[in-house]
Design a protein around this motif. Structure first.
Motif, PDB file in Angstrom:
ATOM      1  N   SER A 181       0.845  -1.192   0.000  1.00 23.89           N
ATOM      2  CA  SER A 181       0.000   0.000   0.000  1.00 23.89           C
ATOM      3  C   SER A 181       0.885   1.248   0.000  1.00 23.89           C
ATOM      4  O   SER A 181       1.850   1.334   0.774  1.00 23.89           O
ATOM      5  N   ILE A 182       0.559   2.217  -0.881  1.00 22.91           N
ATOM      6  CA  ILE A 182       1.346   3.444  -0.939  1.00 22.91           C
ATOM      7  C   ILE A 182       1.231   4.192   0.379  1.00 22.91           C
ATOM      8  O   ILE A 182       0.142   4.335   0.949  1.00 22.91           O
ATOM      9  N   VAL A 183       2.355   4.690   0.870  1.00 22.29           N
ATOM     10  CA  VAL A 183       2.370   5.468   2.097  1.00 22.29           C
ATOM     11  C   VAL A 183       2.934   6.849   1.796  1.00 22.29           C
ATOM     12  O   VAL A 183       3.903   6.997   1.042  1.00 22.29           O
ATOM     13  N   GLY A 184       2.327   7.868   2.359  1.00 25.07           N
ATOM     14  CA  GLY A 184       2.775   9.222   2.097  1.00 25.07           C
ATOM     15  C   GLY A 184       2.464   9.646   0.670  1.00 25.07           C
ATOM     16  O   GLY A 184       1.714   9.005  -0.069  1.00 25.07           O
ATOM     17  N   LYS A 185       3.088  10.734   0.258  1.00 25.21           N
ATOM     18  CA  LYS A 185       2.855  11.290  -1.075  1.00 25.21           C
ATOM     19  C   LYS A 185       4.093  11.102  -1.937  1.00 25.21           C
ATOM     20  O   LYS A 185       5.193  11.508  -1.552  1.00 25.21           O
ATOM     21  N   PRO A 186       3.950  10.471  -3.128  1.00 23.01           N
ATOM     22  CA  PRO A 186       5.100  10.342  -4.025  1.00 23.01           C
ATOM     23  C   PRO A 186       5.680  11.715  -4.368  1.00 23.01           C
ATOM     24  O   PRO A 186       4.972  12.717  -4.400  1.00 23.01           O
ATOM     25  N   PHE A 187       6.983  11.782  -4.598  1.00 21.98           N
ATOM     26  CA  PHE A 187       7.630  13.057  -4.920  1.00 21.98           C
ATOM     27  C   PHE A 187       8.579  12.855  -6.096  1.00 21.98           C
ATOM     28  O   PHE A 187       9.099  11.757  -6.325  1.00 21.98           O
ATOM     29  N   THR A 188       8.805  13.941  -6.833  1.00 19.61           N
ATOM     30  CA  THR A 188       9.683  13.915  -8.005  1.00 19.61           C
ATOM     31  C   THR A 188      10.850  14.859  -7.773  1.00 19.61           C
ATOM     32  O   THR A 188      10.668  15.999  -7.321  1.00 19.61           O
TER      33      THR A 188
END
Length: 235
Positions: A181-188
């Protein structure tokens, strides 16, 4: 009474004195004979009332052992568990380390390289990295690394950046998964940028770190490396 009369012998003064002396002597004789008998009887009774101790019996008498300092006193060590010294280990088992680098945790999937990395004067000797595919085809290339945490850790910390050999202009998106499960917010981020990442991994079985090329070096296949600097889990 006339001159020719005769005084009976029992009335004679001499006889009387002699008789008295004989009686006194007899009394003394009787007393002398009785006194030893009486005292010898008392001694016999006294000796009969005392137990006779033979030499063999007296040799069996033991001196009393040392008495305790106080009745009912218990030694301080009784019932107490040994306490390991600070920084040491208990006799039963060694304590689990409070912090471990991800490179020493069980690796279960993806493609990874483990080596020392540096950026902007910061050294990350226990880094992990995965290579990044550029836009040399129609399919977007997803790279990831995955580790088994076994629900033994509380936090995860790292610093994300692109390796120094990555092509200029490349952009990569970082995503973290806890038990799929994705945790937090993806960043670039782009080349030269360092991005700290902190996650709560309490009661997490697996940690997955993903990196995806999103642009900046079209027509190139391998464009560089996505790096997680000194990633570690802690209690």
């Amino acid at each position: 009474m006339g001159a020719g009369s005769h005084t009976p012998w029992w009335k004679n003064d001499g006889f009387k004195i002699g008789l008295a002396l004989a009686i006194v002597a007899g009394i003394f004789a009787v007393v002398a004979a009785v006194i030893p008998v009486v005292f010898s009887g008392d001694d016999a009774e006294a000796s009969d009332s005392k137990p006779t101790v033979t030499a063999s019996e007296s040799s069996k008498v033991e001196s009393p052992s040392k008495a305790p300092d106080s009745v009912g006193e218990v030694p301080d060590s009784v019932g107490e568990e040994p306490t390991p010294e600070e920084g040491g280990s208990s006799p039963a088992s060694s304590p689990r380390p409070q912090t471990k680098f991800l490179s020493t945790v069980e690796y279960v999937g993806g493609w990874v390289t483990e080596e020392s990395r540096s950026l902007n004067g910061h050294d990350y000797p226990y880094s992990i990295a995965t290579f990044i595919d550029g836009d040399c085809g129609t399919e977007q290339k997803v790279r990831y690394v995955e580790y088994q945490l076994d629900k033994q850790w509380r936090t995860f910390d790292t610093t994300a950046f692109l390796s120094r050999e990555t092509r200029s202009g490349v952009k990569v998106r970082y995503t973290a998964y806890l038990d799929d499960s994705i945790v937090g917010k993806p960043f670039t981020i782009g080349v030269g940028v360092e991005k700290p990442l902190h996650l709560d991994v309490s009661n997490v079985g697996r940690l997955k770190l993903e990196a995806v090329y999103v642009g900046g070096a079209d027509d190139y296949c391998q464009v560089g490396y996505a790096v997680w600097g000194d990633p570690k889990v802690s209690q």
